[in-house]
Design a protein around this motif. Structure first.
Motif, PDB file in Angstrom:
ATOM      1  N   GLN A   1      30.368  77.244  12.964  1.00  0.00           N
ATOM      2  CA  GLN A   1      30.995  78.431  13.556  1.00  0.00           C
ATOM      3  C   GLN A   1      31.855  78.088  14.773  1.00  0.00           C
ATOM      4  O   GLN A   1      32.691  78.887  15.186  1.00  0.00           O
ATOM      5  CB  GLN A   1      29.930  79.477  13.923  1.00  0.00           C
ATOM      6  CG  GLN A   1      29.243  80.085  12.702  1.00  0.00           C
ATOM      7  CD  GLN A   1      28.203  81.112  13.099  1.00  0.00           C
ATOM      8  OE1 GLN A   1      27.058  80.775  13.343  1.00  0.00           O
ATOM      9  NE2 GLN A   1      28.615  82.367  13.216  1.00  0.00           N
TER      10      GLN A   1
ATOM     11  N   CYS B   1      27.133  89.110  12.122  1.00  0.00           N
ATOM     12  CA  CYS B   1      27.397  87.677  12.280  1.00  0.00           C
ATOM     13  C   CYS B   1      28.515  87.516  13.306  1.00  0.00           C
ATOM     14  O   CYS B   1      29.492  88.261  13.277  1.00  0.00           O
ATOM     15  CB  CYS B   1      27.833  87.100  10.932  1.00  0.00           C
ATOM     16  SG  CYS B   1      28.229  85.348  10.999  1.00  0.00           S
ATOM     17  N   LEU B   2      28.365  86.533  14.185  1.00  0.00           N
ATOM     18  CA  LEU B   2      29.393  86.310  15.207  1.00  0.00           C
ATOM     19  C   LEU B   2      30.733  85.924  14.564  1.00  0.00           C
ATOM     20  O   LEU B   2      31.780  86.113  15.181  1.00  0.00           O
ATOM     21  CB  LEU B   2      28.940  85.221  16.186  1.00  0.00           C
ATOM     22  CG  LEU B   2      27.720  85.586  17.056  1.00  0.00           C
ATOM     23  CD1 LEU B   2      27.302  84.393  17.908  1.00  0.00           C
ATOM     24  CD2 LEU B   2      28.008  86.797  17.946  1.00  0.00           C
TER      25      LEU B   2
ATOM     26  N   HIS C   1      19.896  83.155   7.237  1.00  0.00           N
ATOM     27  CA  HIS C   1      21.300  83.511   7.492  1.00  0.00           C
ATOM     28  C   HIS C   1      22.038  82.281   8.047  1.00  0.00           C
ATOM     29  O   HIS C   1      23.135  81.939   7.589  1.00  0.00           O
ATOM     30  CB  HIS C   1      21.352  84.687   8.481  1.00  0.00           C
ATOM     31  CG  HIS C   1      22.725  85.025   8.976  1.00  0.00           C
ATOM     32  ND1 HIS C   1      23.315  86.251   8.756  1.00  0.00           N
ATOM     33  CD2 HIS C   1      23.635  84.315   9.706  1.00  0.00           C
ATOM     34  CE1 HIS C   1      24.520  86.262   9.303  1.00  0.00           C
ATOM     35  NE2 HIS C   1      24.735  85.103   9.890  1.00  0.00           N
ATOM     36  N   GLU C   2      21.416  81.617   9.025  1.00  0.00           N
ATOM     37  CA  GLU C   2      22.072  80.455   9.646  1.00  0.00           C
ATOM     38  C   GLU C   2      22.207  79.300   8.663  1.00  0.00           C
ATOM     39  O   GLU C   2      23.227  78.598   8.644  1.00  0.00           O
ATOM     40  CB  GLU C   2      21.290  79.997  10.885  1.00  0.00           C
ATOM     41  CG  GLU C   2      21.215  81.005  12.018  1.00  0.00           C
ATOM     42  CD  GLU C   2      22.560  81.599  12.379  1.00  0.00           C
ATOM     43  OE1 GLU C   2      23.566  80.872  12.340  1.00  0.00           O
ATOM     44  OE2 GLU C   2      22.607  82.801  12.687  1.00  0.00           O
TER      45      GLU C   2
ATOM     46  N   HIS D   1      25.197  79.397   6.549  1.00  0.00           N
ATOM     47  CA  HIS D   1      26.432  78.895   7.173  1.00  0.00           C
ATOM     48  C   HIS D   1      26.643  77.416   6.847  1.00  0.00           C
ATOM     49  O   HIS D   1      27.776  76.959   6.699  1.00  0.00           O
ATOM     50  CB  HIS D   1      26.366  79.047   8.698  1.00  0.00           C
ATOM     51  CG  HIS D   1      26.703  80.424   9.192  1.00  0.00           C
ATOM     52  ND1 HIS D   1      27.928  80.999   8.991  1.00  0.00           N
ATOM     53  CD2 HIS D   1      25.973  81.335   9.885  1.00  0.00           C
ATOM     54  CE1 HIS D   1      27.943  82.211   9.545  1.00  0.00           C
ATOM     55  NE2 HIS D   1      26.769  82.445  10.085  1.00  0.00           N
TER      56      HIS D   1
END
Ligand code: NI
Length: 172
Positions: free
Chosen positions: A51, A94-95, A136-137, A140
């Protein structure tokens, strides 16, 4: 420590598969510190290295509440060992998908093997918010975003909205 720019969808870098870390050395530790500072600054509870544009299998998280002491967690090369058949639903954001939220269901419990900040092998037994957040992470790391679980229509609407916001953004 330094606050880094968080990449937002649409961006091909977010779709890369991150590479395993060979050694948790000084560079990786510095990266984890920067990621944590960046995550806190953005009021997030989790952040993956990709990210901020670094394709390494590294995640930082802190799911402590505002009135609790900070509890940073670091995961290097995390691997899910067990997933529960039971599923649970959270409204996720999510960022990298700013201001968009959707209900996503995932296994309610999971076991994760990883290396910690010091490169030591650990196992996390997670449930509830912690289980959802780590899954979730970890998505990524595979180039997956939570919007990928939505219908094509819903997903394309969100991406359209995000693209529009991007093109009307000016820096002066
Ligand atoms: Ni995210």
């Amino acid at each position: 420590m330094a606050i880094k720019t968080i990449l937002t969808e649409p961006n091909n870098i977010l779709r890369q598969v991150s590479k395993p870390v060979e050694i948790v050395g000084n560079d990786e530790k510095q990266l984890m510190k920067d990621m944590l500072e960046t995550m806190y600054d953005a009021n997030g509870i989790g952040l993956a290295a990709i990210q901020i544009g670094v394709p390494k299998r590294i995640i930082v998280m802190d799911i402590s509440k505002d009135n609790e002491e900070k509890n940073p967690m670091y995961f290097v090369n995390p691997v899910i060992k067990n997933k529960d058949n039971q599923r649970t639903t959270y409204e996720e954001g999510c960022l990298s998908v700013p201001n968009q939220f959707a209900e996503i269901d995932r296994p309610s419990k999971c076991e994760v093997e990883y290396l910690d900040f010091n490169g030591e092998k650990k196992v996390l037994k997670a449930e509830g918010l912690l289980a959802t957040c780590i899954q979730h992470e970890m998505d990524h790391l595979e180039g997956i975003l939570f919007i990928d679980y939505l219908s094509k229509l819903k997903k394309s609407m969100i991406i359209k909205k995000l693209s529009k916001n991007k093109s009307s953004r000016i820096v002066v």
